[in-house]
Design a protein around this motif. Structure first.
Motif, PDB file in Angstrom:
ATOM      1  N   GLU A   1       0.801  -1.221   0.000  1.00  0.00           N
ATOM      2  CA  GLU A   1       0.000   0.000   0.000  1.00  0.00           C
ATOM      3  C   GLU A   1       0.837   1.276   0.000  1.00  0.00           C
ATOM      4  O   GLU A   1       0.400   2.309  -0.504  1.00  0.00           O
ATOM      5  CB  GLU A   1      -0.918   0.018   1.225  1.00  0.00           C
ATOM      6  N   LEU A   2       2.039   1.201   0.557  1.00  0.00           N
ATOM      7  CA  LEU A   2       2.855   2.405   0.734  1.00  0.00           C
ATOM      8  C   LEU A   2       4.279   2.157   0.267  1.00  0.00           C
ATOM      9  O   LEU A   2       4.784   1.029   0.334  1.00  0.00           O
ATOM     10  CB  LEU A   2       2.880   2.818   2.208  1.00  0.00           C
ATOM     11  N   PRO A   3       4.969   3.200  -0.168  1.00  0.00           N
ATOM     12  CA  PRO A   3       6.385   3.044  -0.521  1.00  0.00           C
ATOM     13  C   PRO A   3       7.219   2.781   0.728  1.00  0.00           C
ATOM     14  O   PRO A   3       6.773   3.062   1.850  1.00  0.00           O
ATOM     15  CB  PRO A   3       6.739   4.398  -1.159  1.00  0.00           C
ATOM     16  N   PRO A   4       8.436   2.238   0.577  1.00  0.00           N
ATOM     17  CA  PRO A   4       9.280   1.913   1.729  1.00  0.00           C
ATOM     18  C   PRO A   4       9.597   3.115   2.615  1.00  0.00           C
ATOM     19  O   PRO A   4       9.815   2.976   3.810  1.00  0.00           O
ATOM     20  CB  PRO A   4      10.553   1.357   1.101  1.00  0.00           C
ATOM     21  N   ILE A   5       9.620   4.303   2.012  1.00  0.00           N
ATOM     22  CA  ILE A   5       9.757   5.537   2.781  1.00  0.00           C
ATOM     23  C   ILE A   5       8.743   6.539   2.233  1.00  0.00           C
ATOM     24  O   ILE A   5       8.621   6.715   1.024  1.00  0.00           O
ATOM     25  CB  ILE A   5      11.191   6.104   2.724  1.00  0.00           C
ATOM     26  N   PHE A   6       7.986   7.155   3.128  1.00  0.00           N
ATOM     27  CA  PHE A   6       6.984   8.135   2.723  1.00  0.00           C
ATOM     28  C   PHE A   6       6.957   9.264   3.744  1.00  0.00           C
ATOM     29  O   PHE A   6       7.547   9.170   4.823  1.00  0.00           O
ATOM     30  CB  PHE A   6       5.596   7.488   2.577  1.00  0.00           C
ATOM     31  N   TYR A   7       6.275  10.344   3.396  1.00  0.00           N
ATOM     32  CA  TYR A   7       6.174  11.504   4.283  1.00  0.00           C
ATOM     33  C   TYR A   7       4.777  11.550   4.887  1.00  0.00           C
ATOM     34  O   TYR A   7       3.772  11.527   4.176  1.00  0.00           O
ATOM     35  CB  TYR A   7       6.456  12.807   3.526  1.00  0.00           C
ATOM     36  N   TRP A   8       4.718  11.636   6.199  1.00  0.00           N
ATOM     37  CA  TRP A   8       3.454  11.654   6.941  1.00  0.00           C
ATOM     38  C   TRP A   8       3.290  13.041   7.565  1.00  0.00           C
ATOM     39  O   TRP A   8       4.003  13.397   8.510  1.00  0.00           O
ATOM     40  CB  TRP A   8       3.495  10.593   8.030  1.00  0.00           C
ATOM     41  N   PRO A   9       2.358  13.859   7.079  1.00  0.00           N
ATOM     42  CA  PRO A   9       2.196  15.232   7.583  1.00  0.00           C
ATOM     43  C   PRO A   9       1.398  15.284   8.877  1.00  0.00           C
ATOM     44  O   PRO A   9       0.414  16.021   8.998  1.00  0.00           O
ATOM     45  CB  PRO A   9       1.466  15.917   6.431  1.00  0.00           C
ATOM     46  N   ARG A  10       1.840  14.500   9.869  1.00  0.00           N
ATOM     47  CA  ARG A  10       1.164  14.468  11.159  1.00  0.00           C
ATOM     48  C   ARG A  10       2.040  15.177  12.187  1.00  0.00           C
ATOM     49  O   ARG A  10       3.177  14.779  12.421  1.00  0.00           O
ATOM     50  CB  ARG A  10       0.916  13.024  11.601  1.00  0.00           C
ATOM     51  N   PRO A  11       1.549  16.238  12.824  1.00  0.00           N
ATOM     52  CA  PRO A  11       2.393  17.003  13.741  1.00  0.00           C
ATOM     53  C   PRO A  11       2.628  16.286  15.066  1.00  0.00           C
ATOM     54  O   PRO A  11       1.824  15.470  15.514  1.00  0.00           O
ATOM     55  CB  PRO A  11       1.598  18.293  13.951  1.00  0.00           C
ATOM     56  N   SER A  12       3.750  16.601  15.680  1.00  0.00           N
ATOM     57  CA  SER A  12       4.080  16.152  17.034  1.00  0.00           C
ATOM     58  C   SER A  12       4.474  17.389  17.825  1.00  0.00           C
ATOM     59  O   SER A  12       5.477  18.040  17.504  1.00  0.00           O
ATOM     60  CB  SER A  12       5.244  15.157  17.004  1.00  0.00           C
TER      61      SER A  12
ATOM     62  N   TYR B   1       7.839  18.429  15.445  1.00  0.00           N
ATOM     63  CA  TYR B   1       7.766  18.588  14.000  1.00  0.00           C
ATOM     64  C   TYR B   1       6.320  18.712  13.541  1.00  0.00           C
ATOM     65  O   TYR B   1       5.381  18.355  14.248  1.00  0.00           O
ATOM     66  CB  TYR B   1       8.440  17.409  13.289  1.00  0.00           C
ATOM     67  N   ASP B   2       6.164  19.222  12.299  1.00  0.00           N
ATOM     68  CA  ASP B   2       4.849  19.297  11.666  1.00  0.00           C
ATOM     69  C   ASP B   2       4.563  18.056  10.832  1.00  0.00           C
ATOM     70  O   ASP B   2       3.420  17.792  10.465  1.00  0.00           O
ATOM     71  CB  ASP B   2       4.757  20.538  10.777  1.00  0.00           C
ATOM     72  N   GLY B   3       5.607  17.326  10.486  1.00  0.00           N
ATOM     73  CA  GLY B   3       5.470  16.099   9.710  1.00  0.00           C
ATOM     74  C   GLY B   3       6.775  15.336   9.760  1.00  0.00           C
ATOM     75  O   GLY B   3       7.819  15.872  10.150  1.00  0.00           O
ATOM     76  N   THR B   4       6.748  14.072   9.358  1.00  0.00           N
ATOM     77  CA  THR B   4       7.943  13.239   9.463  1.00  0.00           C
ATOM     78  C   THR B   4       8.001  12.240   8.316  1.00  0.00           C
ATOM     79  O   THR B   4       6.977  11.779   7.816  1.00  0.00           O
ATOM     80  CB  THR B   4       7.945  12.473  10.805  1.00  0.00           C
ATOM     81  N   TRP B   5       9.218  11.913   7.896  1.00  0.00           N
ATOM     82  CA  TRP B   5       9.416  10.766   7.031  1.00  0.00           C
ATOM     83  C   TRP B   5       9.150   9.502   7.859  1.00  0.00           C
ATOM     84  O   TRP B   5       9.341   9.491   9.072  1.00  0.00           O
ATOM     85  CB  TRP B   5      10.845  10.732   6.493  1.00  0.00           C
ATOM     86  N   VAL B   6       8.743   8.447   7.188  1.00  0.00           N
ATOM     87  CA  VAL B   6       8.486   7.170   7.854  1.00  0.00           C
ATOM     88  C   VAL B   6       9.185   6.068   7.065  1.00  0.00           C
ATOM     89  O   VAL B   6       9.012   5.960   5.845  1.00  0.00           O
ATOM     90  CB  VAL B   6       6.970   6.861   7.927  1.00  0.00           C
ATOM     91  N   VAL B   7       9.985   5.259   7.774  1.00  0.00           N
ATOM     92  CA  VAL B   7      10.591   4.075   7.152  1.00  0.00           C
ATOM     93  C   VAL B   7       9.898   2.835   7.711  1.00  0.00           C
ATOM     94  O   VAL B   7       9.614   2.753   8.903  1.00  0.00           O
ATOM     95  CB  VAL B   7      12.112   4.007   7.375  1.00  0.00           C
ATOM     96  N   THR B   8       9.635   1.868   6.834  1.00  0.00           N
ATOM     97  CA  THR B   8       8.816   0.722   7.211  1.00  0.00           C
ATOM     98  C   THR B   8       9.552  -0.612   7.138  1.00  0.00           C
ATOM     99  O   THR B   8       9.103  -1.588   7.742  1.00  0.00           O
ATOM    100  CB  THR B   8       7.573   0.636   6.309  1.00  0.00           C
ATOM    101  N   HIS B   9      10.660  -0.675   6.419  1.00  0.00           N
ATOM    102  CA  HIS B   9      11.375  -1.941   6.275  1.00  0.00           C
ATOM    103  C   HIS B   9      12.425  -2.103   7.378  1.00  0.00           C
ATOM    104  O   HIS B   9      13.041  -1.132   7.816  1.00  0.00           O
ATOM    105  CB  HIS B   9      12.036  -2.025   4.903  1.00  0.00           C
ATOM    106  N   TYR B  10      12.620  -3.337   7.791  1.00  0.00           N
ATOM    107  CA  TYR B  10      13.474  -3.638   8.946  1.00  0.00           C
ATOM    108  C   TYR B  10      14.873  -3.037   8.803  1.00  0.00           C
ATOM    109  O   TYR B  10      15.367  -2.376   9.724  1.00  0.00           O
ATOM    110  CB  TYR B  10      13.572  -5.158   9.127  1.00  0.00           C
ATOM    111  N   ASP B  11      15.517  -3.269   7.660  1.00  0.00           N
ATOM    112  CA  ASP B  11      16.899  -2.800   7.490  1.00  0.00           C
ATOM    113  C   ASP B  11      16.991  -1.281   7.552  1.00  0.00           C
ATOM    114  O   ASP B  11      17.961  -0.732   8.104  1.00  0.00           O
ATOM    115  CB  ASP B  11      17.469  -3.300   6.163  1.00  0.00           C
TER     116      ASP B  11
END
Length: 419
Positions: free
Chosen positions: A49-60, A64-74
């Motif tokens: 459903e998603l690329p191995p790395i994507f940008y999630w515009p969810r603030p913390s 941050y206002d958004g973050t990259w997300v990595v999903t694969h173990y390595d």
């Protein structure tokens, strides 16, 4: 410079940095509440459903206002383990939401600064020291069970999993047990919904104010507990300063309460739904240690982040210095290239190097205590409480993440209790 861009899966717009390609912006809905048998099965198709790395515009808040997300173990392992590129700076910055400038130590600093603080705290969390906590942990566990065993029912998440790690933590630190409800309220306000800035500020302010008042009490009357050791501690022959003391105490407050409570609540939810598995652990308590690690892999409630300190590429995607990168354990803990049959519960899975305690230099300092608490809590509950099931009509909603399963009402046959 940043521009507004449409975000797939949202009802409005978010501010997206100019260097983020529009085709890599997603807002997945994996962490919405559900009532599934396996609440984390929602990520089973994440790699399709998603690329191995994507940008999630969810603030913390405060970070941050958004973050990259990595999903694969390595990729997750790389982000955790290479702090020359991915810094733990502001890994948690709840105190920043109320104008505090101290660092959460040692969680939010990198080598070489990180090392002396971790070395200072580590002796309190060795297996040998944790072994010495068994009697106290057992007293807490059995005291709670005593309060509901004859009723034939309890809300195992709220009445048992929620308070017992906090009571153990209060004893380790030297905090008074009568503040348990305050600690739980502050912790929940901070961690339950990190996007609710006012809640984060309320919990942080109350927790920090209490910790500072407690510091002054311990300055006047030292004792043999961890908080006192920090207040009167030294690193490299010099006393810890005020920012270092509050930084360590606030870190322990944040880290010592939620992981065990949330994970154990999810474990008991699973055992109430899967009575065959419950009976297997009853009959074979030696399986419980392996089961705890497998459940931690299956129920990853923490997805930690790091900040890039230099420009870098992950799978050809350009990460700018100052960008945050989230290590998405809700995907990495199920990477089929690392875990055979990743959605299957394999109690004796070996190896089982999941990310539920993080990885790298900042691997959870209290992991031995957390495992011990969960192992003892499950073993004692199964030893004393007869076979239990979900209470008819109970709401078993799970919020994948640190809220987890706040309520798990269960019932058992009172007449089957063995005194």
């Amino acid at each position: 410079m940043a521009s507004a861009a449409e975000v797939p899966g949202t009802s409005g717009k978010r501010v997206i940095p100019d260097h983020v390609p529009a085709e890599l912006v997603f807002e997945p809905r994996y962490e919405e509440p559900n009532t599934l048998f396996d609440p984390f099965i929602v990520t089973k198709d994440v790699y399709e459903e998603l690329p191995p790395i994507f940008y999630w515009p969810r603030p913390s808040p405060g970070r941050y206002d958004g973050t990259w997300v990595v999903t694969h173990y390595d990729d997750i392992a790389k982000v955790y383990q290479d702090d020359s590129i991915f810094s733990a700076q502001d890994a948690s910055n709840f105190q920043g939401t109320i104008g505090e400038t101290f660092k959460i130590l040692p969680q939010s600093v990198d080598a070489p600064v990180h090392g002396p603080y971790r070395k200072f705290l580590s002796p309190w969390f060795t297996p040998k020291i944790i072994n010495a906590q068994d009697d106290q942990i057992g007293r807490v566990i059995n005291g709670l069970i005593d309060g509901f065993i004859d009723k034939g029912e309890c809300d195992v998440s709220h009445d048992f999993c929620r308070p017992f790690p906090v009571l153990v933590f209060l004893n380790l630190m030297g905090f008074p047990e009568d503040r348990v409800e305050d600690f739980l309220a502050w912790e929940y306000a901070i961690l339950a919904d990190k996007r609710d800035i006012e809640s984060v500020r309320w919990g942080s302010r109350h927790a920090i104010d209490y910790l500072r008042s407690f510091i002054e009490e311990v300055r006047a009357e030292p004792n043999d507990k961890l908080a006192s050791a920090i207040v009167h501690g030294e690193i490299d022959g010099r006393p810890l300063n005020d920012d270092e003391i509050i930084g360590m105490l606030f870190m322990l407050f944040l880290a010592g309460l939620d992981t065990v409570s949330g994970t154990t609540g999810l474990i008991f939810r699973r055992l109430a739904l899967d009575t065959e598995l419950q009976q297997k652990l009853r009959e074979n308590p030696k399986l419980i240690p392996g089961a705890v690690d497998e459940f931690m892999r299956l129920f990853p409630i923490v997805n930690a982040s790091r900040m890039a300190v230099k420009d870098h590429e992950i799978r050809g995607v350009k990460i700018k210095a100052g960008d945050f990168v989230m290590c998405y354990a809700m995907a990495g803990n199920f990477d089929p290239d690392v875990f055979k049959n990743p959605r299957e519960t394999i109690l004796a899975r070996q190896p089982n190097r999941h990310f539920s305690f993080g990885s790298g230099a900042h691997l959870c300092l209290g992991q031995h205590l957390a495992r011990r608490e969960m192992r003892m809590g499950i073993a004692e509950f199964l030893r004393r409480i007869p076979p239990f099931t979900v209470k008819p009509g109970a709401d078993l909603t799970v919020y994948p993440g640190q809220i987890a399963a706040r309520h798990v009402p269960v019932v058992w046959d009172k007449d089957a209790i063995t005194k």
